[in-house]
Motif scaffolding. Structure first.
Motif, short mmCIF file in Angstrom:
data_model
loop_
_atom_site.label_atom_id
_atom_site.label_comp_id
_atom_site.label_asym_id
_atom_site.label_seq_id
_atom_site.Cartn_x
_atom_site.Cartn_y
_atom_site.Cartn_z
N ARG A 88 0.86 -1.19 0.00
CA ARG A 88 0.00 0.00 0.00
C ARG A 88 0.88 1.23 0.00
N HIS A 89 0.77 2.02 -1.07
CA HIS A 89 1.45 3.30 -1.16
C HIS A 89 0.45 4.43 -0.91
N ILE A 90 0.96 5.57 -0.45
CA ILE A 90 0.10 6.72 -0.20
C ILE A 90 0.46 7.85 -1.16
N SER A 91 -0.56 8.38 -1.81
CA SER A 91 -0.41 9.53 -2.69
C SER A 91 -1.13 10.71 -2.07
N SER A 92 -0.90 11.89 -2.62
CA SER A 92 -1.55 13.11 -2.12
C SER A 92 -2.32 13.75 -3.27
N THR A 93 -3.63 13.92 -3.06
CA THR A 93 -4.53 14.35 -4.13
C THR A 93 -5.35 15.55 -3.70
N ILE A 94 -5.54 16.47 -4.62
CA ILE A 94 -6.37 17.65 -4.39
C ILE A 94 -7.69 17.48 -5.14
N VAL A 95 -8.80 17.73 -4.47
CA VAL A 95 -10.10 17.81 -5.14
C VAL A 95 -10.22 19.23 -5.67
N MET A 96 -10.25 19.38 -6.97
CA MET A 96 -10.12 20.71 -7.56
C MET A 96 -11.28 21.64 -7.23
N ASP A 97 -12.46 21.09 -7.00
CA ASP A 97 -13.61 21.93 -6.65
C ASP A 97 -13.72 22.19 -5.15
N ASP A 98 -12.79 21.67 -4.37
CA ASP A 98 -12.81 21.87 -2.92
C ASP A 98 -11.37 21.95 -2.42
N ARG A 99 -10.63 22.91 -2.97
CA ARG A 99 -9.20 23.01 -2.69
C ARG A 99 -8.95 23.55 -1.27
N ILE A 100 -7.96 22.96 -0.62
CA ILE A 100 -7.52 23.42 0.69
C ILE A 100 -6.45 24.48 0.49
N ARG A 101 -6.46 25.50 1.30
CA ARG A 101 -5.47 26.57 1.16
C ARG A 101 -4.06 26.06 1.45
N PHE A 102 -3.08 26.63 0.74
CA PHE A 102 -1.69 26.29 0.98
C PHE A 102 -1.29 26.69 2.41
N ILE A 103 -0.38 25.91 2.99
CA ILE A 103 0.15 26.29 4.30
C ILE A 103 1.13 27.45 4.14
N GLU A 104 1.49 28.08 5.24
CA GLU A 104 2.28 29.31 5.21
C GLU A 104 3.64 29.13 4.54
N SER A 105 4.29 27.98 4.77
CA SER A 105 5.62 27.80 4.17
C SER A 105 5.54 27.75 2.64
#
Length: 319
Positions: free
Chosen positions: A140-157
Motif C-alpha cells: 500500500r502506497h500513499i499519494s496526495s490528491t487535491i479535489v479541484m472543486d474543494d481546494r484546501i489553502r496552501f500552508i504558510e511555508s
C-alpha cells in the motif's frame, strides 16, 4: 459465458478503442504507451470476450510463473466496459484464473487502479479479488490528491515560497524542452538518492511525441530565463498527475516549485473553460519500497499544497 485469450499485436487498434471507451482506462493502457518498453517486460496482457466482443482487458506481463498487472505501469487492473456488473467481474476473474492455470501461471500481483481514475464507480474488481481470488493486500502506497472543486489553502511555508519566487522574478510557463527538465531531474535523483529516472530522456521524448495532448511539461525559470524546476504532467480524463517533479538547488532556494504549483493548481487547471474535466490533481506516491517507508519531507510538501491521501494498492494471490 466469458472467453479469455492473450493479447496479440494484431489486436492493437481494437484494444485501444476499448480502453478509450472503458469505465476507467487512461492513455497509459494504450498500446502506443504500453509497448514502448516491450523489450523490458514479457507481455502477457489478457483480452476477455463475451459473444465475440471485448468486454474487458487486463494489461499484464509475466515474470517466471507470476503474472503482474503491470510491472511497467504505475497502476493497472482489469479495465471494463460500462455494462460490467459485479456478477460479470466475479465470473471474469474465475475464467482468468482458469486460463492462467492452463498456462502454468501460479501467482498474480495485481496493481489496483486508484478510484480517482474511475469515470464511473469501478471497484467490482476489489470485491472479486477478495471473494473469488482470495487475494491479500501486498503493498500500500500513499499519494496526495487535491479535489479541484474543494481546494484546501496552501500552508504558510508554501505561501512564503511563492512570495520569494515572485520577488526574485521567477516565471512559469509550459515548455517543450524535455532535455532541460530531465537534466535537473537526473542530477537531483543522482545526488539525493543515487538513482536514475524510470524513463530515459529518449523514452520521454518518444512518449510525448505519441501523446502530445496528455504529456505536458511546465517549467519555472529564473529572471535570466534559466530553467530551475519543473513538473511533467500526465493528463487523464479527470486526473492531473505529476509524473515527475524536480528543482535544481537554485530552484529549491528560490521557491520555484511553490510558484509552479500555485500556477497549476489555482490558475491553469482550475480554469473550467480551459480544462472542464479536471476533478483531481494527484501528486503521486510519497512512500518507498513496499510502502512502509514514508518519505515525510516529500509528503509534507505535497500536503502543504492541500493534497490528502489516496492509496495505490497492490494485491496478490495464488492461482
Amino acid at each position: 459465458m466469458f472467453e479469455v485469450k492473450r493479447y496479440s499485436s494484431d489486436m492493437a487498434e481494437e484494444w485501444n478503442r476499448f480502453v478509450a471507451g472503458s469505465k476507467q482506462g487512461t492513455f497509459l493502457f494504450d498500446r502506443n504507451y504500453m509497448d514502448y518498453h516491450h523489450d523490458r517486460f514479457s507481455d502477457f496482457s489478457l483480452v476477455v470476450l463475451h459473444k465475440g466482443h471485448i468486454c474487458a482487458v487486463l494489461p499484464a506481463n509475466v515474470n517466471g510463473d507470476t503474472l503482474w498487472s503491470h510491472q511497467g505501469l504505475t497502476y493497472g487492473g482489469l479495465i471494463t466496459d460500462k455494462k460490467a456488473t459485479t456478477d460479470d467481474v466475479c465470473a471474469i476473474f474465475q475464467t482468468i484464473n482458469e486460463f492462467l492455470r492452463s498456462c502454468s501461471i501460479r501467482h498474480v500481483v495485481y496493481k489496483a487502479m486508484p478510484w480517482i481514475y474511475h469515470r464511473l464507480p469501478a471497484e467490482e474488481d476489489l470485491y472479486a479479488l477478495t471473494n473469488v481470488c482470495g487475494a491479500s493486500l501486498m503493498v500500500r502506497h500513499i499519494s496526495s490528491t487535491i479535489v479541484m472543486d474543494d481546494r484546501i489553502r496552501f500552508i504558510e511555508s508554501r505561501k512564503s515560497g511563492i512570495r520569494k519566487a515572485k520577488r526574485l522574478g521567477l516565471q512559469v510557463a509550459e515548455s517543450s524542452d524535455l532535455s532541460d527538465f530531465w537534466t535537473i531531474l537526473d542530477n537531483n535523483l543522482e545526488n539525493k538518492y543515487q538513482a536514475r529516472p524510470v524513463h530515459s530522456l529518449s523514452e520521454l521524448e518518444l512518449l510525448k511525441s505519441r501523446f502530445p495532448d496528455n504529456i505536458r511539461l511546465f517549467m519555472a525559470s529564473d529572471s535570466d530565463g534559466k530553467p530551475v524546476g519543473g513538473t511533467l504532467i500526465f493528463e487523464t480524463p479527470q486526473v492531473i498527475h505529476t509524473q515527475y517533479i524536480s528543482a535544481s538547488p537554485e530552484g529549491k532556494a528560490s521557491g520555484a516549485l511553490d510558484m509552479l504549483f500555485d500556477y497549476l493548481i489555482n490558475d491553469y487547471y482550475s480554469d473550467k473553460i480551459r480544462y472542464p474535466h479536471a476533478k483531481y490533481f494527484d501528486f503521486g506516491k510519497s512512500s518507498d519500497g513496499d510502502g512502509h517507508q514514508l518519505n515525510s519531507k516529500l509528503i509534507f510538501q505535497k500536503e502543504g499544497f492541500g493534497g490528502r491521501g489516496v492509496c495505490y494498492d497492490w494485491y496478490s494471490w495464488d492461482v
